[in-house]
Design a protein around this motif. Sequence first.
Motif, PDB file in Angstrom:
ATOM      1  N   ALA A   1       0.848  -1.191   0.000  1.00  0.00           N
ATOM      2  CA  ALA A   1       0.000   0.000   0.000  1.00  0.00           C
ATOM      3  C   ALA A   1       0.881   1.238   0.000  1.00  0.00           C
ATOM      4  O   ALA A   1       1.806   1.357   0.797  1.00  0.00           O
ATOM      5  N   ILE A   2       0.592   2.164  -0.907  1.00  0.00           N
ATOM      6  CA  ILE A   2       1.378   3.392  -1.072  1.00  0.00           C
ATOM      7  C   ILE A   2       0.457   4.593  -0.940  1.00  0.00           C
ATOM      8  O   ILE A   2      -0.566   4.677  -1.636  1.00  0.00           O
ATOM      9  N   ARG A   3       0.817   5.515  -0.063  1.00  0.00           N
ATOM     10  CA  ARG A   3       0.067   6.763   0.077  1.00  0.00           C
ATOM     11  C   ARG A   3       0.565   7.748  -0.978  1.00  0.00           C
ATOM     12  O   ARG A   3       1.740   8.129  -0.995  1.00  0.00           O
ATOM     13  N   LEU A   4      -0.313   8.131  -1.899  1.00  0.00           N
ATOM     14  CA  LEU A   4      -0.005   9.162  -2.886  1.00  0.00           C
ATOM     15  C   LEU A   4      -0.278  10.526  -2.268  1.00  0.00           C
ATOM     16  O   LEU A   4      -1.299  10.705  -1.592  1.00  0.00           O
ATOM     17  N   VAL A   5       0.620  11.496  -2.503  1.00  0.00           N
ATOM     18  CA  VAL A   5       0.484  12.816  -1.874  1.00  0.00           C
ATOM     19  C   VAL A   5       0.416  13.883  -2.964  1.00  0.00           C
ATOM     20  O   VAL A   5       1.458  14.377  -3.435  1.00  0.00           O
ATOM     21  N   PRO A   6      -0.782  14.273  -3.393  1.00  0.00           N
ATOM     22  CA  PRO A   6      -0.906  15.298  -4.441  1.00  0.00           C
ATOM     23  C   PRO A   6      -0.274  16.630  -4.068  1.00  0.00           C
ATOM     24  O   PRO A   6       0.174  17.360  -4.957  1.00  0.00           O
ATOM     25  N   ALA A   7      -0.202  16.960  -2.780  1.00  0.00           N
ATOM     26  CA  ALA A   7       0.394  18.233  -2.367  1.00  0.00           C
ATOM     27  C   ALA A   7       1.879  18.289  -2.738  1.00  0.00           C
ATOM     28  O   ALA A   7       2.422  19.379  -2.942  1.00  0.00           O
ATOM     29  N   TRP A   8       2.539  17.143  -2.832  1.00  0.00           N
ATOM     30  CA  TRP A   8       3.959  17.119  -3.178  1.00  0.00           C
ATOM     31  C   TRP A   8       4.162  17.242  -4.685  1.00  0.00           C
ATOM     32  O   TRP A   8       5.055  17.948  -5.130  1.00  0.00           O
ATOM     33  N   ALA A   9       3.347  16.529  -5.452  1.00  0.00           N
ATOM     34  CA  ALA A   9       3.536  16.464  -6.910  1.00  0.00           C
ATOM     35  C   ALA A   9       2.201  16.145  -7.577  1.00  0.00           C
ATOM     36  O   ALA A   9       1.950  14.998  -7.946  1.00  0.00           O
ATOM     37  N   PRO A  10       1.348  17.135  -7.739  1.00  0.00           N
ATOM     38  CA  PRO A  10      -0.003  16.867  -8.258  1.00  0.00           C
ATOM     39  C   PRO A  10      -0.018  16.242  -9.650  1.00  0.00           C
ATOM     40  O   PRO A  10      -0.810  15.346  -9.927  1.00  0.00           O
TER      41      PRO A  10
ATOM     42  N   GLU B   1       8.475  17.955 -10.980  1.00  0.00           N
ATOM     43  CA  GLU B   1       7.884  18.572  -9.781  1.00  0.00           C
ATOM     44  C   GLU B   1       8.795  18.253  -8.593  1.00  0.00           C
ATOM     45  O   GLU B   1       8.364  17.701  -7.589  1.00  0.00           O
ATOM     46  N   PHE B   2      10.072  18.598  -8.734  1.00  0.00           N
ATOM     47  CA  PHE B   2      11.028  18.338  -7.663  1.00  0.00           C
ATOM     48  C   PHE B   2      10.578  19.071  -6.400  1.00  0.00           C
ATOM     49  O   PHE B   2      10.086  20.193  -6.453  1.00  0.00           O
ATOM     50  N   ASN B   3      10.771  18.426  -5.264  1.00  0.00           N
ATOM     51  CA  ASN B   3      10.316  19.001  -3.999  1.00  0.00           C
ATOM     52  C   ASN B   3      11.294  18.624  -2.891  1.00  0.00           C
ATOM     53  O   ASN B   3      12.152  17.758  -3.083  1.00  0.00           O
ATOM     54  N   PRO B   4      11.181  19.265  -1.742  1.00  0.00           N
ATOM     55  CA  PRO B   4      12.133  18.990  -0.659  1.00  0.00           C
ATOM     56  C   PRO B   4      11.819  17.759   0.179  1.00  0.00           C
ATOM     57  O   PRO B   4      12.494  17.508   1.176  1.00  0.00           O
TER      58      PRO B   4
ATOM     59  N   SER C   1       9.264   7.412  -5.810  1.00  0.00           N
ATOM     60  CA  SER C   1       9.698   8.549  -6.601  1.00  0.00           C
ATOM     61  C   SER C   1       9.711   8.179  -8.079  1.00  0.00           C
ATOM     62  O   SER C   1       9.783   7.006  -8.434  1.00  0.00           O
ATOM     63  N   MET C   2       9.662   9.194  -8.931  1.00  0.00           N
ATOM     64  CA  MET C   2       9.567   8.968 -10.377  1.00  0.00           C
ATOM     65  C   MET C   2      10.957   8.838 -10.996  1.00  0.00           C
ATOM     66  O   MET C   2      11.849   9.646 -10.725  1.00  0.00           O
ATOM     67  N   ALA C   3      11.131   7.811 -11.815  1.00  0.00           N
ATOM     68  CA  ALA C   3      12.386   7.636 -12.540  1.00  0.00           C
ATOM     69  C   ALA C   3      12.379   8.542 -13.774  1.00  0.00           C
ATOM     70  O   ALA C   3      11.326   8.882 -14.312  1.00  0.00           O
ATOM     71  N   ARG C   4      13.578   8.926 -14.215  1.00  0.00           N
ATOM     72  CA  ARG C   4      13.710   9.790 -15.387  1.00  0.00           C
ATOM     73  C   ARG C   4      15.095   9.589 -16.001  1.00  0.00           C
ATOM     74  O   ARG C   4      15.948   8.921 -15.436  1.00  0.00           O
ATOM     75  N   THR C   5      15.308  10.197 -17.161  1.00  0.00           N
ATOM     76  CA  THR C   5      16.627  10.205 -17.772  1.00  0.00           C
ATOM     77  C   THR C   5      17.412  11.384 -17.199  1.00  0.00           C
ATOM     78  O   THR C   5      17.008  11.980 -16.193  1.00  0.00           O
ATOM     79  N   ASN C   6      18.497  11.766 -17.857  1.00  0.00           N
ATOM     80  CA  ASN C   6      19.259  12.921 -17.398  1.00  0.00           C
ATOM     81  C   ASN C   6      18.502  14.225 -17.588  1.00  0.00           C
ATOM     82  O   ASN C   6      18.855  15.243 -16.995  1.00  0.00           O
ATOM     83  N   GLU C   7      17.464  14.200 -18.422  1.00  0.00           N
ATOM     84  CA  GLU C   7      16.640  15.394 -18.634  1.00  0.00           C
ATOM     85  C   GLU C   7      15.616  15.511 -17.513  1.00  0.00           C
ATOM     86  O   GLU C   7      14.920  14.533 -17.201  1.00  0.00           O
TER      87      GLU C   7
ATOM     88  N   TYR D   1      16.367   2.100   1.530  1.00  0.00           N
ATOM     89  CA  TYR D   1      16.981   2.832   2.646  1.00  0.00           C
ATOM     90  C   TYR D   1      17.061   4.310   2.286  1.00  0.00           C
ATOM     91  O   TYR D   1      17.021   4.661   1.101  1.00  0.00           O
ATOM     92  N   PRO D   2      17.185   5.190   3.261  1.00  0.00           N
ATOM     93  CA  PRO D   2      17.231   6.631   2.971  1.00  0.00           C
ATOM     94  C   PRO D   2      18.330   6.988   1.971  1.00  0.00           C
ATOM     95  O   PRO D   2      19.458   6.512   2.077  1.00  0.00           O
ATOM     96  N   ARG D   3      17.969   7.837   1.009  1.00  0.00           N
ATOM     97  CA  ARG D   3      18.913   8.350   0.019  1.00  0.00           C
ATOM     98  C   ARG D   3      18.625   9.838  -0.189  1.00  0.00           C
ATOM     99  O   ARG D   3      17.962  10.232  -1.142  1.00  0.00           O
ATOM    100  N   PHE D   4      19.132  10.660   0.716  1.00  0.00           N
ATOM    101  CA  PHE D   4      18.813  12.084   0.686  1.00  0.00           C
ATOM    102  C   PHE D   4      19.462  12.799  -0.501  1.00  0.00           C
ATOM    103  O   PHE D   4      19.073  13.916  -0.835  1.00  0.00           O
ATOM    104  N   ALA D   5      20.433  12.173  -1.141  1.00  0.00           N
ATOM    105  CA  ALA D   5      21.046  12.774  -2.328  1.00  0.00           C
ATOM    106  C   ALA D   5      20.053  12.882  -3.484  1.00  0.00           C
ATOM    107  O   ALA D   5      20.283  13.637  -4.438  1.00  0.00           O
ATOM    108  N   LEU D   6      18.950  12.138  -3.416  1.00  0.00           N
ATOM    109  CA  LEU D   6      17.933  12.191  -4.472  1.00  0.00           C
ATOM    110  C   LEU D   6      16.958  13.350  -4.287  1.00  0.00           C
ATOM    111  O   LEU D   6      16.228  13.693  -5.222  1.00  0.00           O
ATOM    112  N   ASP D   7      16.940  13.954  -3.097  1.00  0.00           N
ATOM    113  CA  ASP D   7      16.001  15.040  -2.814  1.00  0.00           C
ATOM    114  C   ASP D   7      16.213  16.199  -3.781  1.00  0.00           C
ATOM    115  O   ASP D   7      17.351  16.562  -4.096  1.00  0.00           O
TER     116      ASP D   7
END
Length: 264
Positions: free
Chosen positions: A63-72, A122-125, A134-140, A153-159
């Motif tokens: 089960a995954i909670r989707l959060v529209p406030a972060w990335a509508p 829709e990058f966010n903190p 989180s959404m995967a993407r290319t270099n673009e 595990y936590p990966r804050f470098a992706l923030d």
Amino acid sequence: MNRRSLFSVLCVALVCGAAPALAKDAAPVTPAAPVLSAAVDADLTHDPDNVLLLDLSNGGRVAIRLVPAWAPGHVERIKTLVKSGFYNGIIFHRVIEGFMAQTGDPTGTGQGGSQLPDLKAEFNPMPHVRGSVSMARTNEPDSANSQFFIVFYPRFALDRKYTNFGRVIGGMQYVDAIQRGEPPANPTKILQASLASEHKAQVLPPPPAAAPSLTGGPAPSLVPEKLFAPSAKPAAKPAAASATKPAARPAARPVPKPAAKPKP
């Protein structure tokens, strides 16, 4: 009119005349940006239209909670694809121990996506903690489409570099059990993706094949003529193999080099 009255009238005129100018010169007030909260609601019964359910081939439901406030925009894309059945049958094609499990590519290669246009970032903190989705993407930056990943595990470098749009609120043990590999030899599959508001029953993997009989085969048929038929003559003994010709050796195979360890 005496001097005192004249002075009072002039003061009132000056104040009234200056008021519009002061109002005109004032800078417009910019409303403060909304403060996003990293907390998520773990109750599956709350807002079920924003709870994504993944039925996996390892027998678990995530089960995954989707959060529209972060990335509508990203949340809306995921829900659109889920309702169309897009994710059903798709494998986790890139799963790195200690990092994340990636899925959402119908080709299973990491190069595919949906027929819909790519999304604007829709990058966010919001922090990439254990269970973040989180959404995967290319270099673009604006290249996310349908692929997403779940962090082990936590990966804050992706923030602020990848669009974080949700978090696992149930069944994380089944995420941990996803087969590793790039791609895995026996990849874990999404049997069904649905929203909790759709009230779909969990899809379970087929039962394992029955174990072979201990007697070496099925029980004989109870047909009289087969039960009491005369036994067949023993087969002729094969001629002894020539001692001059040695048995063939198995072909030599190179030992595969270990795969390079991915950079964190």
